[in-house]
Write an enzyme that holds these catalytic residues in place. Structure first.
Site, short mmCIF file in Angstrom:
data_model
loop_
_atom_site.label_atom_id
_atom_site.label_comp_id
_atom_site.label_asym_id
_atom_site.label_seq_id
_atom_site.Cartn_x
_atom_site.Cartn_y
_atom_site.Cartn_z
N TRP A 1 24.40 113.08 89.88
CA TRP A 1 25.73 112.87 90.46
C TRP A 1 26.44 111.66 89.88
O TRP A 1 27.52 111.30 90.29
CB TRP A 1 25.60 112.72 91.99
CG TRP A 1 25.00 113.93 92.62
CD1 TRP A 1 25.61 115.13 92.86
CD2 TRP A 1 23.66 114.07 93.06
NE1 TRP A 1 24.72 116.01 93.42
CE2 TRP A 1 23.51 115.39 93.57
CE3 TRP A 1 22.55 113.23 93.10
CZ2 TRP A 1 22.32 115.87 94.10
CZ3 TRP A 1 21.35 113.71 93.61
CH2 TRP A 1 21.25 115.01 94.10
N ALA B 1 22.17 100.89 95.75
CA ALA B 1 21.95 99.67 96.52
C ALA B 1 23.25 99.18 97.15
O ALA B 1 23.28 98.71 98.30
CB ALA B 1 21.35 98.59 95.63
N ASP C 1 53.06 86.54 101.98
CA ASP C 1 52.92 85.60 100.86
C ASP C 1 54.20 85.61 100.04
O ASP C 1 54.17 85.64 98.80
CB ASP C 1 51.72 85.98 100.01
CG ASP C 1 51.32 84.87 99.04
OD1 ASP C 1 51.74 83.71 99.25
OD2 ASP C 1 50.59 85.15 98.07
#
Length: 461
Positions: A108, A116, A281
């Site tokens: 895959w 992990a 921002d």
């Protein structure tokens, strides 16, 4: 009871992080092993079972017998894949010491480090990275081609040959399908950082909602491979910060035109349906100039939908302290009015020609705002069109509820801008009229002189 040899497939434990329909696959495979006593396990597959169980002595014994540490089952999985899925740091260490290949892909496309990462085994991730493993999967990977987003860009189409760092943040210029684009990368090294991955996903989700002339245009993204990237239009004229550094204080008409561009982009964001978008921002380096000289709001790295609750407050490392409303750093509830506060400081800076509280350090400025201090008006009064000072003071009001909306700001700015333009026209018209009258008088005088000369000549004849 008759014994049989299993198909060379490991069927226990956690399966590949990228395998489709893992749960149903596991049930089907386990059904094939109903009677374990009657099954003779191939020694090569046994290595994978031992890795799953964390049996270090068993692993050493079977490897010493000559079994290949990089054996793959019919799903192309290895013992290292299995150990990484289980988070068995000691087993991973042993397999690597015995020659296990780091970046082997299963059927895959998943690697041990990708597994992990998926199962969040941090110690294994660090160990694999230390040995040189590269995370090949994206946290936004889909299992089927039909699930790939429409905006997905093949990273092979992005040419970074002549790439240069763009002024703002992690954006770089690249070439894509014959045009220059801006590319923001989520570096491979931070794919394990949940906060940064989440911020990337949130920013991407916001870009997909936005379509406005005064907001930078989203073109696509890379999400099915690493590093993940966001691709937007490239504006070669740079940002407002660089422009102000070159030009200093702007003339009233230009400052007003720029202010209108910013206000229109922000009004669009704040009126987004079904939820307003807060930029959080808004400052000069996050405002870009296009080829026509107009401005576009950009960089939504810390932006959020109004209803989204924050787990932790913003820091000065994430945003520019000089332009952030005090309620943000005071950990109070806030809304779209924080952007209005930032807008007031930008508008004043365009007229004053210097950053807010220029004599202070960045980290000192939030304390001044919290104490109700605001940057002083030092520029000559003629640079402030009638009504501008009052608008700025309203926008940075200590009480957010009393600050105007961007729709109200636009109406006020349009009125002031029209007045300024009207006055400029009247100053120009009298001068032109005088110049035209002078030209007519000179022409009339010249014609009179010519006629007199002609009459004099005729008389002599």
């Amino acid at each position: 009871m008759e014994t049989k040899t299993t198909a060379l497939r490991f069927t226990l434990g956690k399966q590949s992080s990228m395998a489709p329909e893992r749960a149903s696959t596991e049930r089907k495979l386990n059904e094939e092993d109903e009677d374990e006593d009657s099954v003779k396990i191939d020694p090569r597959v046994k290595l994978m079972y031992l890795a799953n169980e964390g049996d270090l002595d068993g692993i050493r014994e079977i490897l010493d017998s000559g079994i290949d540490v990089n054996f793959r089952d019919i799903d192309d999985r290895t013992a290292l894949h299995v150990a990484a899925c289980q988070g068995l740091n000691d087993v991973v260490q042993l397999l690597l010491d015995r020659g296990a290949q780091l970046d082997t892909k299963d059927r895959w496309g998943s690697t041990p480090i990708a597994d992990a990462i998926h199962y969040k085994h941090d110690e294994v991730i660090k160990l694999l990275e230390k040995r040189g493993a590269k995370p090949l999967m994206s946290s936004m990977h889909v299992n089927h081609a039909r699930e790939v987003p429409e905006y997905e860009i093949d990273p092979k189409e992005l040419d970074f040959t002549n790439s240069v760092q763009i002024d703002k943040g992690t954006f770089r210029m690249a070439s894509w399908r014959g045009i220059e684009v801006a590319v923001k990368k989520l570096e491979e090294g931070v794919i394990t950082d949940d906060d940064k991955v989440r911020a990337f996903r949130d920013e991407l989700a916001l870009y997909q909602k936005i379509r406005h002339p005064n907001v930078v245009q989203f073109l696509g993204a890379v999400t099915q491979s690493s590093p993940m990237m966001i691709v937007t239009e490239y504006l070669p004229k740079g940002d407002l910060r660089a422009f102000l550094n070159r030009r200093g204080a702007l003339k009233p008409a230009l400052a007003l035109r720029f202010a209108l561009d910013i206000a229109r982009g922000m009004s669009y964001l704040h009126e987004n349906k079904p939820e307003p978008i807060i930029h959080r921002d808004l400052e000069p380096s996050n405002i870009l100039r296009d080829d026509s000289g107009h401005l576009k709001v950009a960089d939504f790295g810390v932006s959020k939908l109004l209803t989204v609750k924050e787990d932790k407050p913003l820091t000065c490392q994430e945003t520019s302290c000089r332009y952030v409303a005090p309620e943000v750093f005071q950990n109070e509830e806030y809304d779209t009015k924080v952007d209005v506060f930032s807008f007031a400081l930008i508008l004043q800076e365009m007229i004053e020609g210097c950053i807010p509280f220029s004599a202070k350090q960045d980290t000192e400025v939030p304390k001044l705002y919290s104490a109700s201090d605001r940057p002083p008006f030092k520029a000559p009064a003629k640079l402030y069109a009638h009504g501008i000072k009052e608008l700025i003071e309203a926008c940075w009001n200590e009480k957010p509820a009393k600050r105007p909306t961007f729709r109200e700001i636009i109406r006020k700015l349009e009125s002031i801008h029209n007045t300024v333009v009207h006055k400029r026209r009247w100053k120009v018209r009298p001068l032109k009229c005088f110049q035209n009258l002078e030209a007519l008088l000179r022409k009339d005088h010249s014609s009179s002189s010519t006629r007199s000369s002609t009459r004099s000549s005729s008389s002599t004849l």
